[in-house]
Design an enzyme around this catalytic site. Structure first.
Site, PDB file in Angstrom:
ATOM      1  N   ASN A 298      23.275  33.422  37.946  1.00  0.00           N
ATOM      2  CA  ASN A 298      23.970  32.338  38.637  1.00  0.00           C
ATOM      3  C   ASN A 298      23.685  32.476  40.148  1.00  0.00           C
ATOM      4  O   ASN A 298      24.156  33.414  40.783  1.00  0.00           O
ATOM      5  CB  ASN A 298      25.470  32.487  38.347  1.00  0.00           C
ATOM      6  CG  ASN A 298      26.320  31.501  39.123  1.00  0.00           C
ATOM      7  OD1 ASN A 298      25.883  30.940  40.119  1.00  0.00           O
ATOM      8  ND2 ASN A 298      27.535  31.314  38.657  1.00  0.00           N
TER       9      ASN A 298
ATOM     10  N   LYS B 189      26.624  32.923  42.524  1.00  0.00           N
ATOM     11  CA  LYS B 189      27.260  34.240  42.425  1.00  0.00           C
ATOM     12  C   LYS B 189      26.385  35.304  43.092  1.00  0.00           C
ATOM     13  O   LYS B 189      26.905  36.197  43.759  1.00  0.00           O
ATOM     14  CB  LYS B 189      27.500  34.593  40.955  1.00  0.00           C
ATOM     15  CG  LYS B 189      28.286  35.866  40.812  1.00  0.00           C
ATOM     16  CD  LYS B 189      28.921  35.993  39.453  1.00  0.00           C
ATOM     17  CE  LYS B 189      29.773  37.243  39.412  1.00  0.00           C
ATOM     18  NZ  LYS B 189      30.276  37.524  38.085  1.00  0.00           N
TER      19      LYS B 189
ATOM     20  N   ASP C 106      31.676  42.796  36.744  1.00  0.00           N
ATOM     21  CA  ASP C 106      32.464  42.069  35.749  1.00  0.00           C
ATOM     22  C   ASP C 106      33.898  42.116  36.234  1.00  0.00           C
ATOM     23  O   ASP C 106      34.320  43.104  36.857  1.00  0.00           O
ATOM     24  CB  ASP C 106      32.322  42.685  34.348  1.00  0.00           C
ATOM     25  CG  ASP C 106      32.862  41.730  33.276  1.00  0.00           C
ATOM     26  OD1 ASP C 106      32.881  40.512  33.512  1.00  0.00           O
ATOM     27  OD2 ASP C 106      33.285  42.211  32.215  1.00  0.00           O
ATOM     28  N   SER C 107      34.644  41.062  35.983  1.00  0.00           N
ATOM     29  CA  SER C 107      35.988  40.996  36.536  1.00  0.00           C
ATOM     30  C   SER C 107      36.892  40.208  35.628  1.00  0.00           C
ATOM     31  O   SER C 107      36.423  39.543  34.680  1.00  0.00           O
ATOM     32  CB  SER C 107      35.941  40.353  37.926  1.00  0.00           C
ATOM     33  OG  SER C 107      35.413  39.055  37.829  1.00  0.00           O
TER      34      SER C 107
ATOM     35  N   GLY D 284      38.624  29.660  39.128  1.00  0.00           N
ATOM     36  CA  GLY D 284      39.303  30.411  38.058  1.00  0.00           C
ATOM     37  C   GLY D 284      40.822  30.341  38.157  1.00  0.00           C
ATOM     38  O   GLY D 284      41.405  29.257  38.262  1.00  0.00           O
TER      39      GLY D 284
ATOM     40  N   ASP E 269      42.727  31.375  40.569  1.00  0.00           N
ATOM     41  CA  ASP E 269      43.228  31.461  41.947  1.00  0.00           C
ATOM     42  C   ASP E 269      44.497  30.630  42.191  1.00  0.00           C
ATOM     43  O   ASP E 269      45.411  31.102  42.873  1.00  0.00           O
ATOM     44  CB  ASP E 269      42.142  31.027  42.946  1.00  0.00           C
ATOM     45  CG  ASP E 269      41.140  32.138  43.222  1.00  0.00           C
ATOM     46  OD1 ASP E 269      41.407  33.298  42.834  1.00  0.00           O
ATOM     47  OD2 ASP E 269      40.088  31.854  43.832  1.00  0.00           O
TER      48      ASP E 269
ATOM     49  N   ARG F 290      37.105  41.701  44.303  1.00  0.00           N
ATOM     50  CA  ARG F 290      35.648  41.694  44.406  1.00  0.00           C
ATOM     51  C   ARG F 290      35.213  42.230  45.776  1.00  0.00           C
ATOM     52  O   ARG F 290      34.291  43.032  45.868  1.00  0.00           O
ATOM     53  CB  ARG F 290      35.122  40.267  44.187  1.00  0.00           C
ATOM     54  CG  ARG F 290      33.639  40.217  43.849  1.00  0.00           C
ATOM     55  CD  ARG F 290      33.202  38.840  43.380  1.00  0.00           C
ATOM     56  NE  ARG F 290      33.797  38.490  42.107  1.00  0.00           N
ATOM     57  CZ  ARG F 290      34.857  37.710  41.957  1.00  0.00           C
ATOM     58  NH1 ARG F 290      35.414  37.128  42.990  1.00  0.00           N
ATOM     59  NH2 ARG F 290      35.351  37.472  40.763  1.00  0.00           N
TER      60      ARG F 290
HETATM   61  P1  IMP Z   1      33.037  37.216  35.677  1.00  0.00           P
HETATM   62  O1  IMP Z   1      33.258  38.519  36.357  1.00  0.00           O
HETATM   63  O2  IMP Z   1      32.164  36.299  36.465  1.00  0.00           O
HETATM   64  O3  IMP Z   1      32.654  37.377  34.242  1.00  0.00           O
HETATM   65  O4  IMP Z   1      34.450  36.473  35.711  1.00  0.00           O
HETATM   66  C1  IMP Z   1      35.460  36.665  34.783  1.00  0.00           C
HETATM   67  C2  IMP Z   1      36.539  35.616  34.878  1.00  0.00           C
HETATM   68  O5  IMP Z   1      37.677  36.217  35.519  1.00  0.00           O
HETATM   69  C3  IMP Z   1      36.233  34.387  35.691  1.00  0.00           C
HETATM   70  O6  IMP Z   1      35.602  33.407  34.918  1.00  0.00           O
HETATM   71  C4  IMP Z   1      37.625  33.944  36.121  1.00  0.00           C
HETATM   72  O7  IMP Z   1      38.233  33.250  35.081  1.00  0.00           O
HETATM   73  C5  IMP Z   1      38.338  35.268  36.310  1.00  0.00           C
HETATM   74  N1  IMP Z   1      38.228  35.708  37.707  1.00  0.00           N
HETATM   75  C6  IMP Z   1      37.530  36.768  38.173  1.00  0.00           C
HETATM   76  N2  IMP Z   1      37.655  36.858  39.515  1.00  0.00           N
HETATM   77  C7  IMP Z   1      38.418  35.821  39.893  1.00  0.00           C
HETATM   78  C8  IMP Z   1      38.882  35.382  41.168  1.00  0.00           C
HETATM   79  O8  IMP Z   1      38.594  35.932  42.241  1.00  0.00           O
HETATM   80  N3  IMP Z   1      39.659  34.277  41.162  1.00  0.00           N
HETATM   81  C9  IMP Z   1      39.993  33.626  40.017  1.00  0.00           C
HETATM   82  N4  IMP Z   1      39.581  33.980  38.816  1.00  0.00           N
HETATM   83  C10 IMP Z   1      38.799  35.097  38.739  1.00  0.00           C
END
Ligand code: IMP
Length: 216
Positions: free
Chosen positions: A28, A31, A88-89, A172, A174, A200
């Site tokens: 992405n 990202k 990953d988050s 997301g 937020d 992050r």
């Molecule tokens: P990934 O790390 O891109 O796989 O994100 C995992 C999911 O966690 C995202 O699609 C959001 O739904 C949520 N997420 C992770 N970081 C944030 C953030 O900073 N704000 C809001 N949602 C988050």
């Protein structure tokens, strides 16, 4: 001239011929730019994985952020022959036993918008008082080098889930994630401030220290 995959023009940095490459393991582009910007000044030329021939990443699983981040970083290091970084988050809600957690991007079902996922979360928490709505964002960052070196760091932002969304920024969850020390949701924060305090931002600051050590 920079290599075509360099992200430095966006960041206003000049590459140096002697700098090793750091591949950001995401397909992405937005990202990749965000992660590169959060890393700040590092002794690497940051490049996007999409510029590497045959670029592909393993799908994220449901086991752990760590396993997902490491799998992506290892794959990118193997493909590129360079140091790679992956993250990953997710959002962990105490009243849900830590869900949606590693499944945050998939919570509520396939094809939902961010607003739909927030609505599903608010519905699941319906009726819970503020003191039972504690939650945190967690971000895990993995670094992998072709010589086998690996390190994993993380950042956490504590808060609670509101009963109705507030704010228009971010993405997301937020708009429903309220930070008590800041008195605002993450969707109400200036992006620079969110980057400073977010899970992050903290994880990437730790990754920056690892990379400076690796380069030394
Ligand atoms: P990934 O790390 O891109 O796989 O994100 C995992 C999911 O966690 C995202 O699609 C959001 O739904 C949520 N997420 C992770 N970081 C944030 C953030 O900073 N704000 C809001 N949602 C988050």
């Amino acid at each position: 001239m920079p290599s075509s995959g360099g992200l430095w023009p966006r960041l206003g940095r000049r590459p140096s011929i002697s700098r090793p490459r750091l591949v950001v393991a995401t397909l992405n582009p937005a990202k990749a730019r965000e992660l590169a910007s959060l890393l700040g000044e590092i002794p690497f030329e940051v490049v996007a994985l999409s510029t590497i021939p045959g670029a592909a990443l393993p799908p994220e699983g449901d086991d752990s952020y760590r396993a997902n981040a490491l799998a992506k970083a290892r794959a990118a290091a193997r493909l590129s022959g360079a140091v790679a970084l992956a993250d990953d988050s997710g959002l962990e809600v105490d009243a849900l036993g830590g869900r949606p957690g590693v499944r945050s991007a998939r919570y509520g079902g396939a094809g939902l918008s961010d607003a739909d996922r927030c609505a599903a979360l608010l519905a699941e928490l319906g009726g819970l008082p503020p003191e039972r709505r504690a939650a945190r964002f967690r971000c895990v960052v993995a670094l992998a080098a072709p010589d086998g070196r690996e390190e994993v760091v993380e950042g956490v932002a504590e808060g609670r889930i509101l009963e109705t969304p507030r704010g228009t920024g971010g993405f997301g969850y937020d708009p429903v994630f309220f930070s008590p020390p800041l008195g605002r949701t993450f969707a109400e924060l200036d992006p620079a401030l969110k980057n400073e305090v977010s899970h992050r931002g903290q994880a990437l600051a730790r990754a920056r220290e690892v990379l400076r050590r690796w380069a030394a």
